[in-house]
Enzyme design. Structure first.
Site, mmCIF file in Angstrom:
data_model
loop_
_atom_site.group_PDB
_atom_site.id
_atom_site.type_symbol
_atom_site.label_atom_id
_atom_site.label_comp_id
_atom_site.label_asym_id
_atom_site.label_seq_id
_atom_site.Cartn_x
_atom_site.Cartn_y
_atom_site.Cartn_z
ATOM 1 N N TYR A 53 -10.498 -1.316 66.290
ATOM 2 C CA TYR A 53 -11.472 -1.873 67.385
ATOM 3 C C TYR A 53 -10.784 -2.146 68.840
ATOM 4 O O TYR A 53 -11.578 -1.720 70.297
ATOM 5 C CB TYR A 53 -12.580 -1.945 67.567
ATOM 6 N N GLN A 86 -24.558 8.492 70.556
ATOM 7 C CA GLN A 86 -24.163 8.249 69.094
ATOM 8 C C GLN A 86 -23.084 7.604 69.474
ATOM 9 O O GLN A 86 -22.365 7.474 68.955
ATOM 10 C CB GLN A 86 -23.985 9.277 68.626
ATOM 11 N N VAL A 88 -20.483 4.796 71.241
ATOM 12 C CA VAL A 88 -20.246 3.481 71.166
ATOM 13 C C VAL A 88 -19.513 2.990 72.648
ATOM 14 O O VAL A 88 -19.481 1.565 73.072
ATOM 15 C CB VAL A 88 -19.702 3.165 70.322
ATOM 16 N N HIS A 104 -25.333 3.695 67.653
ATOM 17 C CA HIS A 104 -24.366 2.956 66.859
ATOM 18 C C HIS A 104 -23.442 1.655 67.586
ATOM 19 O O HIS A 104 -22.127 1.725 67.099
ATOM 20 C CB HIS A 104 -23.210 4.134 66.177
ATOM 21 N N GLY A 170 -23.760 17.593 72.663
ATOM 22 C CA GLY A 170 -22.110 17.332 72.231
ATOM 23 C C GLY A 170 -22.178 16.536 70.948
ATOM 24 O O GLY A 170 -21.363 15.450 70.834
ATOM 25 N N THR A 171 -23.181 16.869 70.108
ATOM 26 C CA THR A 171 -23.226 16.845 69.311
ATOM 27 C C THR A 171 -23.730 17.837 67.831
ATOM 28 O O THR A 171 -24.497 18.336 68.015
ATOM 29 C CB THR A 171 -24.304 15.394 68.400
ATOM 30 N N ASN A 198 -21.359 25.760 66.840
ATOM 31 C CA ASN A 198 -22.317 25.821 65.704
ATOM 32 C C ASN A 198 -22.959 25.126 65.254
ATOM 33 O O ASN A 198 -23.462 24.958 64.369
ATOM 34 C CB ASN A 198 -21.249 27.777 65.031
ATOM 35 N N PRO A 199 -23.484 24.966 65.673
ATOM 36 C CA PRO A 199 -23.700 23.363 65.050
ATOM 37 C C PRO A 199 -25.264 24.219 64.154
ATOM 38 O O PRO A 199 -26.388 24.580 64.366
ATOM 39 C CB PRO A 199 -24.708 22.399 65.997
#
Length: 232
Positions: A53, A86, A88, A104, A170-171, A198-199
């Protein structure tokens, strides 16, 4: 003034050069989840987790908000906007978004390993291995690890339920419970999805527009569409 809830994922920050987690060349391709993103990893190999991290934080600080982040912030000129992310990193805030819910966690913060409500900012990129919180307990990244609950989800769900318009950027809508936020809006609320992939959108029953572009390409154009169609 209409309310827009913008729900973002790693694809927004990828356009700033930050590695995503799930792509074929993403972070999980070079790091095992079990080694760097679980409570057990933190307990058994604290140094590897802290180093991981620290590197994410250093990358974040060297990155800049892109046109997608800036377009999302610009929506506030005409709409009441809340961002649920989502991600960080702090690129939404640095682009000018004034209300951001981080599902998150946040790289810019650390928290006590004794009291999860004791959250402290971190200056710079490096968390020292023996850094302690004000209660004397060791600090840990303020990140939701796999296997941990998502404490901000209830607030995010309540926010989603207030939307007049939802923008999903973007998810892949594959990470739960975050992806289920789309289910908290009324069925007549329009959803705009900006993603080059293609979500799976087959389960969405709302009025739906899918813009097959990356965030930095699609969001600036979408802002103009939303302004012309919905701004009061």
């Amino acid at each position: 003034m209409k309310k827009i809830v913008v729900f973002t994922g790693a694809g927004v920050s990828a356009d700033s050069g930050l590695a995503t987690f799930r792509d074929s060349d993403g972070l999980w391709a070079s790091h095992r989840i079990e080694d760097v993103c679980t409570p057990e990893a933190l307990h058994n190999n604290r140094k590897e987790v802290i180093d991981f991290y620290n590197e994410r934080r250093r990358e974040m600080l060297s990155a800049q908000p892109n046109a997608g982040h800036r377009a999302i912030a610009r929506l506030e000129e005409w709409f009441d906007v809340e961002v649920v992310t989502q991600n960080v990193d702090n690129l939404h805030e640095r682009a000018g978004s004034s209300s951001v819910i981080h599902l998150h966690g946040e790289l810019t913060k650390l928290r006590s390993m004794r009291d999860e409500e004791l959250i402290e900012p971190i200056e710079g990129w490096e968390q020292k291995l023996d850094a302690c919180a004000s209660d004397g307990a060791l600090l840990r990244p303020h990140i939701v690890f796999f296997g941990e609950s998502v404490p901000m989800f209830d607030r995010a769900a309540r926010t989603a339920a207030t939307a007049d318009i939802m923008v999903v950027v973007g998810t892949s809508l594959a990470v739960y419970p975050a992806a289920s936020l789309v289910r908290y809006i009324d069925l007549d609320i329009p959803i705009y999805v900006v993603d080059p992939g293609n979500p799976d959108l087959s389960w969405i029953r709302n009025p739906l527009t899918h813009i097959h572009q990356r965030a930095a390409e699609g969001m600036p154009d979408l802002v103009e569409v939303l302004r012309e169609k919905y701004a009061e």
